[in-house]
Design a protein around this motif. Structure first.
Motif, PDB file in Angstrom:
ATOM      1  N   ALA A 164       0.832  -1.207   0.000  1.00 25.56           N
ATOM      2  CA  ALA A 164       0.000   0.000   0.000  1.00 25.56           C
ATOM      3  C   ALA A 164       0.864   1.252   0.000  1.00 25.56           C
ATOM      4  N   LEU A 165       1.937   1.246   0.784  1.00 25.24           N
ATOM      5  CA  LEU A 165       2.839   2.402   0.817  1.00 25.24           C
ATOM      6  C   LEU A 165       3.607   2.548  -0.494  1.00 25.24           C
ATOM      7  N   ALA A 166       3.964   1.444  -1.116  1.00 26.05           N
ATOM      8  CA  ALA A 166       4.640   1.503  -2.417  1.00 26.05           C
ATOM      9  C   ALA A 166       3.709   2.103  -3.471  1.00 26.05           C
ATOM     10  N   LEU A 167       2.432   1.759  -3.408  1.00 26.07           N
ATOM     11  CA  LEU A 167       1.459   2.329  -4.331  1.00 26.07           C
ATOM     12  C   LEU A 167       1.326   3.841  -4.113  1.00 26.07           C
ATOM     13  N   LEU A 193      -8.636  12.216  -0.610  1.00 30.43           N
ATOM     14  CA  LEU A 193      -9.176  11.658   0.635  1.00 30.43           C
ATOM     15  C   LEU A 193      -8.844  10.171   0.784  1.00 30.43           C
ATOM     16  N   LEU A 194      -8.791   9.445  -0.319  1.00 23.68           N
ATOM     17  CA  LEU A 194      -8.593   7.994  -0.263  1.00 23.68           C
ATOM     18  C   LEU A 194      -7.135   7.557  -0.421  1.00 23.68           C
ATOM     19  N   LEU A 195      -6.244   8.478  -0.756  1.00 25.56           N
ATOM     20  CA  LEU A 195      -4.855   8.109  -1.049  1.00 25.56           C
ATOM     21  C   LEU A 195      -4.212   7.284   0.064  1.00 25.56           C
ATOM     22  N   LEU A 196      -4.329   7.719   1.284  1.00 24.41           N
ATOM     23  CA  LEU A 196      -3.670   7.041   2.409  1.00 24.41           C
ATOM     24  C   LEU A 196      -4.608   6.107   3.180  1.00 24.41           C
ATOM     25  N   ALA A 197      -5.870   6.028   2.781  1.00 26.68           N
ATOM     26  CA  ALA A 197      -6.840   5.231   3.536  1.00 26.68           C
ATOM     27  C   ALA A 197      -6.475   3.742   3.629  1.00 26.68           C
ATOM     28  N   PRO A 198      -6.118   3.067   2.523  1.00 23.32           N
ATOM     29  CA  PRO A 198      -5.759   1.649   2.659  1.00 23.32           C
ATOM     30  C   PRO A 198      -4.532   1.437   3.555  1.00 23.32           C
ATOM     31  N   ALA A 199      -3.527   2.280   3.403  1.00 30.05           N
ATOM     32  CA  ALA A 199      -2.332   2.149   4.242  1.00 30.05           C
ATOM     33  C   ALA A 199      -2.679   2.405   5.704  1.00 30.05           C
ATOM     34  N   ALA A 200      -3.519   3.384   5.966  1.00 32.36           N
ATOM     35  CA  ALA A 200      -3.912   3.682   7.345  1.00 32.36           C
ATOM     36  C   ALA A 200      -4.692   2.521   7.948  1.00 32.36           C
ATOM     37  N   ALA A 201      -5.601   1.950   7.186  1.00 28.86           N
ATOM     38  CA  ALA A 201      -6.386   0.818   7.686  1.00 28.86           C
ATOM     39  C   ALA A 201      -5.479  -0.364   8.033  1.00 28.86           C
ATOM     40  N   LEU A 202      -4.566  -0.663   7.149  1.00 32.04           N
ATOM     41  CA  LEU A 202      -3.629  -1.769   7.414  1.00 32.04           C
ATOM     42  C   LEU A 202      -2.702  -1.447   8.576  1.00 32.04           C
ATOM     43  N   ALA A 203      -2.248  -0.213   8.658  1.00 33.28           N
ATOM     44  CA  ALA A 203      -1.333   0.178   9.732  1.00 33.28           C
ATOM     45  C   ALA A 203      -1.995   0.070  11.099  1.00 33.28           C
TER      46      ALA A 203
END
Length: 145
Positions: free
Chosen positions: A12-15, A58-68
């Motif tokens: 997710a962070l690489a994306l 708004l969604l750029l960091l959402a997947p990484a935040a959820a996983l983190a």
């Protein structure tokens, strides 16, 4: 379980890095005035391009935040999560400023990225619970003893 979460978070962070730190034109950078950008967003909500830009930020960091939040339980604290989300959003813009990528450096983008990450992290925290046991190789801390 931890390895899978770590790998998903790294992906997710690489994306995020690929979407925000690849060159977008000539060298250097341009300043995105927060007032001008806010006016553009607010006056352009009937435009598909504006809405896509808003949702993308708004969604750029959402997947990484959820996983983190799942991988790093300390982020389940709203204060810690808010600081991490703000730092991540600001770091993207600072890197876009420092690197010759031809990107627009935008404090409003940083804010929107942080808001999206915070919302996703708080949602996941609500789903897993703030005191949920931390996974250790498939065995939770509560069962380990």
């Amino acid at each position: 379980m931890r390895s899978l979460l770590s790998a998903a978070l790294a992906a997710a962070l690489a994306l995020v890095a690929a979407l925000t730190l690849l060159p977008a034109g000539g060298g250097g950078w341009a300043w995105g005035s927060p007032a001008v950008e806010a006016h553009w967003y607010l006056s352009g909500l009937d435009s598909r391009a504006t809405v896509l830009q808003l949702l993308g930020n708004l969604l750029l960091l959402a997947p990484a935040a959820a996983l983190a939040v799942v991988r790093l339980p300390a982020l389940r604290s709203p204060a810690v999560l808010a600081v991490a989300a703000g730092t991540a959003g600001a770091a993207i813009e600072v890197l876009q400023w420092l690197l010759p990528l031809g990107r627009v450096v935008s404090p409003l983008d940083a804010f929107l990225n942080a808001v999206g990450a915070l919302a996703a992290g708080l949602l996941v925290t609500a789903l897993v619970g703030p005191g949920a046991p931390r996974p250790y190789g498939g065995i939770t801390a509560a069962r380990r003893g």
